[in-house]
Design a protein around this motif. Structure first.
Motif, PDB file in Angstrom:
ATOM      1  N   HIS A 231       0.839  -1.204   0.000  1.00  0.00           N
ATOM      2  CA  HIS A 231       0.000   0.000   0.000  1.00  0.00           C
ATOM      3  C   HIS A 231       0.876   1.258   0.000  1.00  0.00           C
ATOM      4  N   LEU A 232       1.916   1.258   0.848  1.00  0.00           N
ATOM      5  CA  LEU A 232       2.808   2.426   0.893  1.00  0.00           C
ATOM      6  C   LEU A 232       3.486   2.615  -0.468  1.00  0.00           C
ATOM      7  N   LEU A 233       3.871   1.470  -1.067  1.00  0.00           N
ATOM      8  CA  LEU A 233       4.553   1.534  -2.360  1.00  0.00           C
ATOM      9  C   LEU A 233       3.661   2.168  -3.423  1.00  0.00           C
ATOM     10  N   GLN A 234       2.399   1.725  -3.467  1.00  0.00           N
ATOM     11  CA  GLN A 234       1.497   2.263  -4.482  1.00  0.00           C
ATOM     12  C   GLN A 234       1.390   3.790  -4.359  1.00  0.00           C
ATOM     13  N   LYS A 235       1.234   4.240  -3.108  1.00  0.00           N
ATOM     14  CA  LYS A 235       1.089   5.682  -2.911  1.00  0.00           C
ATOM     15  C   LYS A 235       2.395   6.405  -3.266  1.00  0.00           C
ATOM     16  N   ALA A 236       3.519   5.794  -2.896  1.00  0.00           N
ATOM     17  CA  ALA A 236       4.816   6.416  -3.186  1.00  0.00           C
ATOM     18  C   ALA A 236       5.017   6.532  -4.699  1.00  0.00           C
ATOM     19  N   LEU A 237       4.597   5.510  -5.431  1.00  0.00           N
ATOM     20  CA  LEU A 237       4.740   5.548  -6.892  1.00  0.00           C
ATOM     21  C   LEU A 237       3.899   6.678  -7.479  1.00  0.00           C
ATOM     22  N   LYS A 238       2.666   6.799  -6.978  1.00  0.00           N
ATOM     23  CA  LYS A 238       1.803   7.876  -7.471  1.00  0.00           C
ATOM     24  C   LYS A 238       2.433   9.234  -7.156  1.00  0.00           C
ATOM     25  N   THR A 239       3.037   9.331  -5.987  1.00  0.00           N
ATOM     26  CA  THR A 239       3.633  10.604  -5.583  1.00  0.00           C
ATOM     27  C   THR A 239       4.838  10.944  -6.468  1.00  0.00           C
ATOM     28  N   VAL A 240       5.689   9.937  -6.714  1.00  0.00           N
ATOM     29  CA  VAL A 240       6.933  10.206  -7.452  1.00  0.00           C
ATOM     30  C   VAL A 240       6.705  10.259  -8.967  1.00  0.00           C
ATOM     31  N   LEU A 241       5.872   9.333  -9.485  1.00  0.00           N
ATOM     32  CA  LEU A 241       5.743   9.240 -10.945  1.00  0.00           C
ATOM     33  C   LEU A 241       4.533   9.983 -11.497  1.00  0.00           C
ATOM     34  N   GLY A 242       3.491  10.106 -10.685  1.00  0.00           N
ATOM     35  CA  GLY A 242       2.301  10.805 -11.168  1.00  0.00           C
ATOM     36  C   GLY A 242       1.044   9.978 -10.988  1.00  0.00           C
ATOM     37  N   ALA A 243      -0.090  10.639 -11.220  1.00  0.00           N
ATOM     38  CA  ALA A 243      -1.382  10.035 -10.920  1.00  0.00           C
ATOM     39  C   ALA A 243      -1.750   8.920 -11.894  1.00  0.00           C
ATOM     40  N   HIS A 244      -1.020   8.835 -13.025  1.00  0.00           N
ATOM     41  CA  HIS A 244      -1.363   7.779 -13.995  1.00  0.00           C
ATOM     42  C   HIS A 244      -1.040   6.384 -13.474  1.00  0.00           C
ATOM     43  N   VAL A 245      -0.225   6.318 -12.418  1.00  0.00           N
ATOM     44  CA  VAL A 245       0.145   5.015 -11.866  1.00  0.00           C
ATOM     45  C   VAL A 245      -1.119   4.342 -11.348  1.00  0.00           C
ATOM     46  N   GLU A 246      -1.349   3.117 -11.817  1.00  0.00           N
ATOM     47  CA  GLU A 246      -2.569   2.436 -11.428  1.00  0.00           C
ATOM     48  C   GLU A 246      -2.216   0.967 -11.262  1.00  0.00           C
ATOM     49  N   GLN A 247      -2.752   0.355 -10.229  1.00  0.00           N
ATOM     50  CA  GLN A 247      -2.417  -1.035  -9.958  1.00  0.00           C
ATOM     51  C   GLN A 247      -2.928  -1.959 -11.056  1.00  0.00           C
ATOM     52  N   LYS A 248      -2.051  -2.861 -11.514  1.00  0.00           N
ATOM     53  CA  LYS A 248      -2.468  -3.835 -12.531  1.00  0.00           C
ATOM     54  C   LYS A 248      -2.481  -5.239 -11.960  1.00  0.00           C
ATOM     55  N   GLY A 249      -1.857  -5.399 -10.818  1.00  0.00           N
ATOM     56  CA  GLY A 249      -1.813  -6.718 -10.207  1.00  0.00           C
ATOM     57  C   GLY A 249      -0.847  -6.675  -9.053  1.00  0.00           C
ATOM     58  N   SER A 250      -1.007  -7.625  -8.119  1.00  0.00           N
ATOM     59  CA  SER A 250      -0.037  -7.655  -7.038  1.00  0.00           C
ATOM     60  C   SER A 250       0.027  -9.049  -6.460  1.00  0.00           C
ATOM     61  N   LEU A 251       1.148  -9.339  -5.826  1.00  0.00           N
ATOM     62  CA  LEU A 251       1.312 -10.623  -5.165  1.00  0.00           C
ATOM     63  C   LEU A 251       2.033 -10.364  -3.863  1.00  0.00           C
ATOM     64  N   VAL A 252       1.448 -10.866  -2.786  1.00  0.00           N
ATOM     65  CA  VAL A 252       2.039 -10.652  -1.479  1.00  0.00           C
ATOM     66  C   VAL A 252       2.219 -12.010  -0.821  1.00  0.00           C
ATOM     67  N   THR A 253       3.445 -12.367  -0.480  1.00  0.00           N
ATOM     68  CA  THR A 253       3.730 -13.658   0.154  1.00  0.00           C
ATOM     69  C   THR A 253       4.545 -13.391   1.417  1.00  0.00           C
ATOM     70  N   PRO A 254       4.848 -14.438   2.182  1.00  0.00           N
ATOM     71  CA  PRO A 254       5.649 -14.196   3.384  1.00  0.00           C
ATOM     72  C   PRO A 254       7.053 -13.678   3.050  1.00  0.00           C
ATOM     73  N   THR A 255       7.565 -13.997   1.862  1.00  0.00           N
ATOM     74  CA  THR A 255       8.960 -13.647   1.591  1.00  0.00           C
ATOM     75  C   THR A 255       9.160 -12.446   0.682  1.00  0.00           C
ATOM     76  N   ARG A 256       8.142 -12.036  -0.063  1.00  0.00           N
ATOM     77  CA  ARG A 256       8.378 -10.934  -0.987  1.00  0.00           C
ATOM     78  C   ARG A 256       7.056 -10.297  -1.408  1.00  0.00           C
ATOM     79  N   LEU A 257       7.170  -9.184  -2.117  1.00  0.00           N
ATOM     80  CA  LEU A 257       5.983  -8.590  -2.705  1.00  0.00           C
ATOM     81  C   LEU A 257       6.281  -8.211  -4.152  1.00  0.00           C
ATOM     82  N   ARG A 258       5.230  -8.208  -4.937  1.00  0.00           N
ATOM     83  CA  ARG A 258       5.351  -7.882  -6.346  1.00  0.00           C
ATOM     84  C   ARG A 258       4.211  -6.943  -6.671  1.00  0.00           C
ATOM     85  N   PHE A 259       4.491  -5.914  -7.438  1.00  0.00           N
ATOM     86  CA  PHE A 259       3.450  -4.944  -7.732  1.00  0.00           C
ATOM     87  C   PHE A 259       3.539  -4.543  -9.201  1.00  0.00           C
TER      88      PHE A 259
END
Ligand code: ATP
Ligand code: MG
Length: 718
Positions: free
Chosen positions: A571-599
């Motif tokens: 969640h923090l990453l998504q907001k940080a991306l929007k802040t740094v890159l712009g509002a066009h950043v939109e989630q297309k998929g995500s994977l959250v596991t005990p060892t890593r995350l993918r966005f």
């Protein structure tokens, strides 16, 4: 000349290049890592691609490997040529912007003539027609007469894949003597027959192709070489084919022993013996890397190979199970170089092969019968081509891969309507897609779950509990509804209420244990099924559990907590991306596991190092700020007005759950989270890459995984 064995040659090669300053790395898995362009690793260079393109820093600028490879493109050649396997090992030495042509050529020559002791008079280099630099090195520095150096054109001796790094090659051929020649006039180096055998290919990647045919010099020039270990063994041991070298011959003999056939007596029989020998090597290595037979992707390649081998077993008159027995010989012959074969052996190797085979034995007879009925029908109707629908039915119901059906029909002069086959397949995919709105376990068909009474539902109590007690409502084995599950059995348990989170919204399902009065079940995954049912998928570790019984459900806390760190960080990453890159950043998929995350998100160019740093810093700042994580159930409309981020195009009910981290982030989310951002500890981006037009993928780590990551880096550097 000494006749070194395959295992010795592998060692000699790696040690030789170690003596030339190379780091010897273990073979990478056959499953490509982070590389969607490739189904299976097919060369030594393939897993090293990120080092060539500069995406990743190599552990050393000189690397040498012996890489397991699968080339299904060569499948038609198997058993027919002396030099092709679907599985083979590729020896390679690599330079990432370090040494170049002089060293690469000199060392390959030194290795072949001095270390291995091949007769220099039987070796012939080839070069790319315009590569005078390589010509001069072979001619003036190594001393090969001009007439023995062959110049070839682009299709043979220029390595190129679309745009990007590319360059000329220089191959080394070995003349195995007249008896292996095709006898045609003009048979010389480069002929497709087996007399002049290509053993080694040196690729000099020195140019960049801008995609329009303009070549510029690369600043960082690379060396990528590949030599088939089995082919090297053929010339060193002076044998007919790769099926005659020491380790593979031992396997071939085993095939002969089981089938009661003699080798080198009859051409057709030999082809089948060689094919089984090759295919059992491929399948054993694939399974030990974790690939399972299935109807898609790598799993399909494996299934096709196993079935093809089993069918040729039939042609040799072998009844019953034999592939599993053969894989033991593969392991014996290759465990020296690949200890993972031995390690994985007990777990799934033989089981999964046996399973594939048992099933195969059951279905092949039925399938063959149906196929011969279809043949009769075609004959009586005067048709020459099998209907696509029929071919698909054979594939779908009897597990006949298309090329197997094709092979059998071709032997009798019939063809297949392949377009019709693919159309039928696509139709079925569509059907499967629309019926598979809910996740099912590992993509398997969830037929057993369809039989469960639709009134069965599950209440989720896991937002604030890691443990709960409940009553078992349904039990299933892998194939049917059951009254109880016994020790060793795999299956799924359903209960009235559970603290286990089921895979949803990118967050992986929980694992843990379920305890009854008389047994313990290990939950490997939790899935959500139609009608709000939570299935706990796993295996009975001990004793038994029966329907109606009262059980205690315990989530694996460590795994769950690490997953939560990754989820909140997403969640923090998504907001940080929007802040740094712009509002066009939109989630297309995500994977959250005990060892890593993918966005995955919308963005139209690669992120710059500065942008990546900004994003990483911003997320870490928010972790440092120790922001409480709050969840609210809200009216959907109200939530939207409050500015909470929703997934574009997603349908929501009247009420939604909203997860907020102060003013910084507010998202619609059903997942589980840390209570305070401080719990995340640390956040580290590990990769950023494009996965489709306008879609980028970020992979990142949090908490303990970051520490582990730095530790591994530190060990690499010392
Ligand atoms: P060929 O023309 O003989 O199929 P290739 O041009 O496809 O060879 P490369 O792609 O240059 O081969 O691969 C590098 C080396 O790997 C080759 O020189 C050869 O020694 C080995 N090799 C390639 N394909 C196979 C195979 N199917 N089985 C065994 N060894 C192989
Ligand atoms: Mg080839």
């Amino acid at each position: 000349m000494e006749k070194y064995g395959v295992n010795e040659l592998r060692k000699m090669f790696l040690e030789f290049f170690e003596s030339k300053g190379h780091l010897a790395m273990k073979s990478f898995s056959l499953i490509p890592h982070n590389d969607k362009s490739l189904l299976l690793i097919n060369s030594g260079m393939a897993p090293l691609k990120p080092y060539f393109t500069g995406q990743e820093i190599p552990p050393r600028r000189r690397v040498t490997t012996c890489q397991k490879c699968i080339r299904t493109g060569d499948i038609e050649n198997i058993g027919k040529t002396a030099r092709h396997g679907t599985f083979f090992e590729m020896l390679g030495n690599f330079s990432f912007g370090d040494y170049f042509k002089h060293e690469a050529i000199a060392w390959s020559w030194e290795f072949l003539t001095q270390v291995v002791g091949l007769d220099p008079n039987r070796l012939y280099p080839s070069i790319y027609q315009d590569d005078d630099e390589a010509f001069d090195i072979w001619n003036k520095e190594i001393g090969i007469p001009a007439g023995r150096i062959f110049r070839f054109g682009k299709e043979d001796n220029f390595w190129e894949h679309g745009s990007g790094p590319c360059g000329p090659c220089s191959e080394i051929y070995y003349d195995r003597g007249e008896k292996y020649g095709c006898g045609k006039p003009g048979c010389t180096v480069g002929c497709e027959c087996d007399r002049y055998m290509e053993v080694w290919n040196n690729v000099f990647s020195q140019f960049n192709n801008d995609g329009e045919g303009h070549y510029t010099d690369l600043i960082q020039k690379n060396i990528d070489t590949g030599m088939g270990l089995e082919r090297l063994a053929v010339v060193v041991q002076d044998v007919d084919s790769i099926f005659d070298v020491d380790t593979i011959q031992a396997l071939r003999n085993k095939v002969c022993e089981i089938s009661g056939k003699e080798y080198d007596k009859d051409h057709e029989t030999d082809v089948s013996i060689r094919l089984i020998t090759d295919h059992i090597r491929s399948s054993t290595f694939m399974i030990s890397d974790g690939i399972m037979p299935s109807n898609e992707g790598r799993g399909y390649v494996l299934r096709r190979i196993i079935r093809r081998a089993a069918r040729h077993g039939r042609l040799l008159g072998i009844d019953g199970l034999f592939l599993a027995r053969l894989s033991a010989s593969v392991i014996e012959g290759s465990k020296d170089g690949y200890p993972e074969l031995e390690e994985k052996k007990r777990f799934h190797l033989q089981r999964s092969e046996q399973r594939g085979e048992t099933q195969f034995n059951k279905t092949i007879d039925q399938g063959l019968r149906i196929l011969s009925e279809l043949e009769e029908k075609m004959q009586s109707e005067g048709k020459k081509v099998l209907d696509g629908q029929d071919a698909f039915k054979l594939y779908d119901t009897y597990g006949f891969p298309l090329d197997l059906t094709k092979e059998i029909l071709e032997e009798k002069g019939y063809g297949i309507d392949e377009d019709g086959f693919h159309a039928a397949m696509e139709e079925q995919r569509e059907r499967a897609r629309s019926s598979r709105e809910v996740t099912n376990y590992m993509g398997a068909d969830a037929t057993v779950y369809d039989e469960i009474d639709p009134s069965v539902t599950t209440e989720f109590t896991g937002y604030d509990h890691m443990e709960d007690t409940s009553k078992v409502t349904v039990l299933t084995t892998e194939t049917e509804i059951a009254e109880s599950l016994m020790e060793g059995q795999k299956g799924t348990i359903f209960v009235e209420k559970t603290p286990f989170y089921a895979t949803m919204g990118g967050q992986e399902g929980d694992c843990g244990i379920i305890k009854g009065a008389n047994g313990v079940f290990e939950v490997e995954d939790t899935i959500k099924l139609r009608g709000g049912k939570y299935g706990h998928v796993g295996v009975m570790k001990s004793g038994m559990i029966s329907n109606g019984e009262k059980v205690t459900l315990q989530v694996n806390e460590e795994a769950r907590k690490n997953t939560e760190k990754n989820h909140s960080a997403t969640h923090l990453l998504q907001k940080a991306l929007k802040t740094v890159l712009g509002a066009h950043v939109e989630q297309k998929g995500s994977l959250v596991t005990p060892t890593r995350l993918r966005f995955d998100f919308v963005h139209f160019q690669a992120m710059t190092p500065e942008e990546l740093e900004k994003v990483e810093n911003l997320v870490n700042e928010k972790i440092q700020e120790q922001i409480p994580v709050v969840t609210d159930i809200m009216d959907t409309e109200e939530a939207k007005k409050s500015g909470a981020m929703a997934l574009f195009g997603e349908k929501y009910g009247e009420k939604v759950r909203v997860v907020s981290m102060g003013e910084f982030s507010k998202e619609f989310c059903g997942g589980t989270h840390v209570k305070n951002t401080a719990e995340i500890g640390l956040f580290k981006l590990v990769s950023e890459a494009g996965i489709a037009a306008g879609v980028r993928r970020i992979e990142a780590l949090t908490g303990p995984s970051v520490t582990a990551y730095y530790k591994a880096q530190e060990e690499k550097n010392t």
